[in-house]
Design an enzyme around this catalytic site. Structure first.
Site, mmCIF file in Angstrom:
data_model
loop_
_atom_site.group_PDB
_atom_site.id
_atom_site.type_symbol
_atom_site.label_atom_id
_atom_site.label_comp_id
_atom_site.label_asym_id
_atom_site.label_seq_id
_atom_site.Cartn_x
_atom_site.Cartn_y
_atom_site.Cartn_z
ATOM 1 N N LYS A 19 10.052 -6.006 2.380
ATOM 2 C CA LYS A 19 10.053 -4.829 1.512
ATOM 3 C C LYS A 19 11.314 -4.712 0.669
ATOM 4 C CE LYS A 19 6.165 -4.152 3.398
ATOM 5 N NZ LYS A 19 4.995 -4.773 2.764
ATOM 6 N N LYS A 40 14.178 2.137 6.102
ATOM 7 C CA LYS A 40 12.928 1.374 6.147
ATOM 8 C C LYS A 40 13.173 -0.043 6.647
ATOM 9 C CE LYS A 40 10.282 3.632 2.453
ATOM 10 N NZ LYS A 40 9.495 3.378 1.220
ATOM 11 N N GLY A 62 2.299 -0.852 6.200
ATOM 12 C CA GLY A 62 1.261 -0.011 6.758
ATOM 13 C C GLY A 62 1.779 1.309 7.291
ATOM 14 N N GLU A 93 16.393 4.261 1.175
ATOM 15 C CA GLU A 93 15.689 4.689 -0.028
ATOM 16 C C GLU A 93 15.609 6.222 -0.041
ATOM 17 O OE1 GLU A 93 12.341 2.227 -1.989
ATOM 18 O OE2 GLU A 93 11.320 3.749 -0.782
ATOM 19 N N HIS A 136 0.658 9.867 -2.916
ATOM 20 C CA HIS A 136 0.596 8.412 -2.764
ATOM 21 C C HIS A 136 -0.413 7.876 -3.777
ATOM 22 C CE1 HIS A 136 0.697 4.828 0.149
ATOM 23 N NE2 HIS A 136 -0.012 4.452 -0.888
ATOM 24 N N ASN A 181 0.703 -4.575 -1.480
ATOM 25 C CA ASN A 181 -0.177 -5.147 -0.463
ATOM 26 C C ASN A 181 -0.904 -6.346 -1.051
ATOM 27 O OD1 ASN A 181 0.183 -3.343 1.818
ATOM 28 N ND2 ASN A 181 -0.720 -1.783 0.510
ATOM 29 N N ARG A 225 -3.497 -8.220 -0.471
ATOM 30 C CA ARG A 225 -4.808 -8.438 0.155
ATOM 31 C C ARG A 225 -5.806 -7.451 -0.420
ATOM 32 N NH1 ARG A 225 -4.866 -3.823 3.012
ATOM 33 N NH2 ARG A 225 -2.934 -3.121 4.016
#
Length: 451
Positions: A115, A157, A163, A199, A207, A289, A291
């Site tokens: 990340k 983080k 997830g 952050e 979101h 992400n 995927r």
């Protein structure tokens, strides 16, 4: 691509089998021992049992999955979501075995899986980001001056997180150093990597995410979604397009998401996630992400595209067949994740046998499910039973249709989250778009909804 191995289970396995069959591909499903008789298994051309019930000994056993692909003569592999879908090492082993990996390159997965590196790549591509540390924190450096410059509250983080995991909130400077130590220990235990970064925290954020599709050279966007209705950072209701998003913000996140995809030579489907601050009317990058997303059906409903088909075609041909001007948007769609959980018992999983399963019908209604009446709901995996997806010409109409559709669902044999979904949908904050990503957790009466 003629024979596709599907390294997943449940509703997403069913979804991929259907798309592959329409393209004339044979399908081979890997399954754990208890899943050998699942609905997905009944649809596949062949089933390969790769291990016992625990995911670590079956769906997460990369060597066993790859051996199943080789033994069954598969020339392509689709990982679905979860399990091995964002495992760069496994993706490399698939490619090295001469099997087509339905997804982005292992290098892109590895880059975006870290990340802090992903945040830097986003900055390099001009994607808006929140104030924070440049890369992972140096364990030997004093984090206090940097934290003061960022401002409180802030979040620590895990660089290898994802997830919604590996995140800790800090509201006071006196808690910072201890929180960093705890976060590093948790990150090491959960992800095998202790690196963390800082952050800025956004109050009452929504979101928002952008769906992209690329072929390694060219990248297009397929619009945006709002996934703010979450519990413990796990999405339960999603919608497309993101409501009440200023056009300038929408255009910025579309353009910068495509640029990020181009800069990492992205191939296949990917999702760039943002926090949107309604007060400042600003969006900032969270993560990417690499995927297929659980919530992809809402994008399919408003674009008319089959995203899994496009994903398979890019993998098979190496080229996008779509141009940006081919992408249009019509109406509004919601997705409701119906889980086998008991809200009255702290959302404890509710395994059992589905004695009754009735789905709603009518225009604009779609159900993606991996179970049928009589199916066993095992305690070993994610509790998702089905995704109810509803489309209508406007958001208010889609809300009313969704309320009716939820009322028609009948599930017996296990506890479910149906009542919670229905209650949340009817809240004035959701209808007025004044909700945010912490709305459910900060509204105690919602969590008292019985299944």
């Amino acid at each position: 691509m003629e024979r596709l191995l599907i390294a997943n289970r449940g509703e997403i396995a069913v979804r991929i089998i259907r798309a592959a069959r329409e393209l004339g591909m044979e399908t081979v499903l890997v399954a754990s021992e208890p899943d050998a008789g699942s609905y997905a298994a009944s649809l596949a051309d062949e089933v390969r049992v790769v291990g016992p019930a625990p995911a670590a000994k079956s769906y997460l056993d990369g060597a066993a999955v790859l051996a199943a692909a080789d033994a069954s003569g598969c020339d392509a592999l689709h990982p679905g979501y979860g399990f091995l879908s964002e495992n760069a090492r496994f993706a490399r082993s698939v490619v090295d075995a001469g099997i087509t990996w339905v997804g982005p390159s292992p290098d892109a997965i590895e880059l975006m899986g870290n990340k802090s590196r992903a945040r830097q790549a986003a900055q390099d591509a001009g994607v808006p980001t929140l104030p924070g540390s440049d890369g992972a924190l140096d364990p030997e450096a004093d984090a206090l001056p940097l934290a003061r410059a960022i401002g409180y509250p802030l979040v620590v983080k895990a660089s290898a997180g994802g997830g919604g995991r590996g995140i800790r909130l800090v509201t006071d400077e006196s808690d910072l150093l201890q929180t960093i130590d705890v976060a590093r220990a948790e990150a090491q235990a959960a992800f095998g990597d202790p690196a963390v970064y800082l952050e800025q925290f956004v109050h009452r954020a929504r979101h928002v995410e952008v769906q992209i599709l690329g072929d390694g050279e060219r990248v297009i966007h397929l619009g945006d979604r709002d996934c703010s209705l979450q519990r413990r950072q796990q999405k339960i209701i999603e919608e497309a397009p993101a409501p009440q998003l200023p056009d300038a913000v929408r255009q910025t996140i579309w353009a910068s998401s495509m640029e990020l995809g181009r800069q990492c030579s992205y191939s296949g489907l990917g999702t760039i996630e943002f926090l949107y601050d309604p007060e400042r009317e600003q969006a900032a990058f969270i993560e990417m992400n690499t995927r297929l997303q659980v919530e992809h059906p809402v994008t399919e409903m408003v674009t008319g595209l089959d995203l899994v088909r496009e994903q398979l075609l890019v993998a098979a041909t190496g080229k996008l067949r779509l141009q940006q001007e081919d992408i249009g948007f019509r109406g509004h769609a919601f997705e409701f994740r119906i889980n086998a959980e008991d809200p009255s018992q702290g959302f404890m999983p509710s395994p059992g046998t589905l004695a009754r399963l009735d789905w709603p019908g009518g225009p604009g209604i779609r159900v993606d499910s991996g179970v049928v009446a009589g199916s066993a709901v095992a305690p070993f995996y994610d509790s998702l039973l089905a995704k109810l997806v509803v489309w209508d010409q406007s958001r208010p109409e889609a809300i009313e249709r969704s309320a009716r559709a939820l009322d028609e669902v009948r599930i017996e044999g296990v506890k479910t989250t149906l009542a919670l979904l229905s209650t949340v949908l009817r809240r004035p904050e959701v209808r007025d778009v004044t909700h945010h990503s912490k709305f459910i957790e900060s509204t105690p009466d919602l969590l008292g909804a019985d299944a």
